[in-house]
Design an enzyme around this catalytic site. Sequence first.
Site, PDB file in Angstrom:
ATOM      1  N   LYS A 112       0.806  -1.222   0.000  1.00 44.99           N
ATOM      2  CA  LYS A 112       0.000   0.000   0.000  1.00 44.99           C
ATOM      3  C   LYS A 112       0.843   1.279   0.000  1.00 44.99           C
ATOM      4  O   LYS A 112       0.413   2.308  -0.495  1.00 44.99           O
ATOM      5  CB  LYS A 112      -0.956   0.010   1.198  1.00 44.99           C
TER       6      LYS A 112
ATOM      7  N   SER B 281       1.439  -9.619  -0.903  1.00 46.95           N
ATOM      8  CA  SER B 281       1.167  -8.178  -0.824  1.00 46.95           C
ATOM      9  C   SER B 281       1.306  -7.607   0.580  1.00 46.95           C
ATOM     10  O   SER B 281       1.425  -6.397   0.735  1.00 46.95           O
ATOM     11  CB  SER B 281      -0.230  -7.885  -1.377  1.00 46.95           C
TER      12      SER B 281
ATOM     13  N   GLU C  66      -9.798   5.688   2.937  1.00 49.22           N
ATOM     14  CA  GLU C  66     -10.597   4.563   3.416  1.00 49.22           C
ATOM     15  C   GLU C  66      -9.628   3.431   3.703  1.00 49.22           C
ATOM     16  O   GLU C  66      -8.538   3.394   3.134  1.00 49.22           O
ATOM     17  CB  GLU C  66     -11.585   4.123   2.329  1.00 49.22           C
TER      18      GLU C  66
END
Lengths: 389, 273
Positions: free
Chosen positions: A84, A372, A106
């Site tokens: 991210k 991830s 969010e």
Amino acid sequence: MPEWYGPYGGSYVPETLVPALKELELVWKSARRDPEFRSRFQDLARDWGGRPTPLYFAERLTREVGGAEIYLKREDLVHGGAHKLNNALGQGLLALRLGKRRLIAETGAGQHGVATAMIGAKLGLSTEVYMGAADMERQKPNVLRMRLLGATVRPVTQGQQTLKEAINEALRDWIANVQDTHYLLGSAVGPHPFPSLVADFQSVIGRELRRQSRARWGRDPDLVLACVGGGSNAIGTFHPLLRGPARLVGVEARGSGEPSGWGAASLVRGSVGVLHGMRTYLLQDEEGQILPTQSVSAGLDYAGVGPEHAWLKDSGRVEYTSATDREALEAFHRLARTEGILPALEPSHALAVALQRATTLPRDQHVVVTLSGRGDKDLAEVERFGPPR
Amino acid sequence: MGRLGEVLRQRRERGEGSLLTYLMAGSVPPEKFLSCVRAFRAAGVTGLEVGFPFSDPMAEGPVIQRAATLALARGTRWSDLLELLPQVAEELPVAVMTYLNVILRHGGGKALEELRSHGADAVILPDLPLEGLRDLGAHRAVKGLDIVLLASPATGAERLRRLARHTEGFLYLVSRYGTTGLGGGTTPSTKTHALDLTEEIRQVHAERPKLPILAGFGVRHAQDIRSFLQQGADGAIVGSLLQDRLNEEAQVSELDALVRALVQGLAKTSTGP
């Protein structure tokens, strides 16, 4: 930067957001040609973010599975513990360039919220993160991390209290505060230019992966898998490989796997509609109302999906499939015990399918899974499901 | 042009202000909904905006969100809307407000035809921007059903002229940054107050002199309406104030009293068009 992926994408937003989205696109177009912006971005990605990430050969796992060689693209090693940051860093710098002093975001699993809180702290921007109350409960460590990083976490209590509702609330905040606020959207979803902007920032995953695999065995991987919620790590992994020979597989969450349930597999089970400013595949009923979703993984628990994935599905370039909660948990335990790595539950879905496929493939083939994120945030959820079978 | 657009245009010509009131279909039983409509008509309301619920209404503040949740919990379906519309249309001109996904799921143009044939004069889709009109394709030209566009304080001059050219029936001018009512995320900005719209209204009328302009979002008092009229608007739209009472199961008489007070804001002012 494309607004449309075949019939998918677009920008279906209230009029108040139209100028801000156009401005964001223009500023990104100028920033990416600006050597100063690029060098600041690359320096931070390296020294603060920890890029490049390794391509790791999971040797014991490969031997145990008995088939193709399994490699992990270690996005779990990026600062903050997930891919991210790649996007949060880029958009944070864009927010400065836009003259915005406040970030909102969010978050589902909390990883994007953490990444936004980190870049907000780093750049001195006030940061507020919308998170479904149910997700706050199941991803507690990330709530604490965001707060320690100086962000305000705003619980969202509407609907299912997960990612979809968090996006609704962030969009509403943005409509009210668009003059001084940048909405740092974390997945490859939403109105244009977000899907292509996020894909741009995440494509570093696939670029590194391609370079590393060519250096290592002289060609692209044979099979590449990534999990798909909104689809940011997957689009970042796939993008640079689309023109090559690699088979690409996106793995959605099928939840408990009961035949009556949809899980959160919008590509596998959904139909076309408009949500959160984009035309894409959605889990919806025949009346056009968005359906509840269910997954052990908060980061995949979303009724929509990025529009480029919708197009890659239709075009057949990427195969989309799904894994259940149980399959993901088994993959989680297997990786923990063979490689000493606790993966997040999101990529555990991709790993589950990778293990099934690898057994059927010859030993000279190379399978890559984008790992991830790391699993520290998920320990309570994993414990709740009990020990591995 | 739909009947609502025609009525608004005539009132504009006569220098009369207009008031549209919003109620969410399905948030209360149909009998109560229709009692409200009859009371509003008697009080002097110009037209009714009928909301149809969507699960994820991004432009709505807390009151309309709650109304949508209530309506969906009651099992409100498209067919219920089609049953209600003709009865509303007997009393007042009608605009339907919902979200694009609902319209697309019911066939896009087919849904618009159904709305028209059941008495709707206009449709308002807050997540359908100017660029999205082509999504409704050839069916856009449903005779007698206007597709109303919204403009906002963020809209620049050039785009405002384009919106003025392309909207049908009237232009819905959002009067503040924020969602419907006084909403805008958990932390409403201090900037969500109603802005002075005089310049925007002048620009729209310079582009299209006969086009009625109605201002909305956060309207609570007769004075708000008076103020819009003084700025050159042709009227106002009131939603959350009334729907909030309906959510709380207030009596029709209470809503009636609120609307009668609002209508005072339409009393002739010195500034005609």
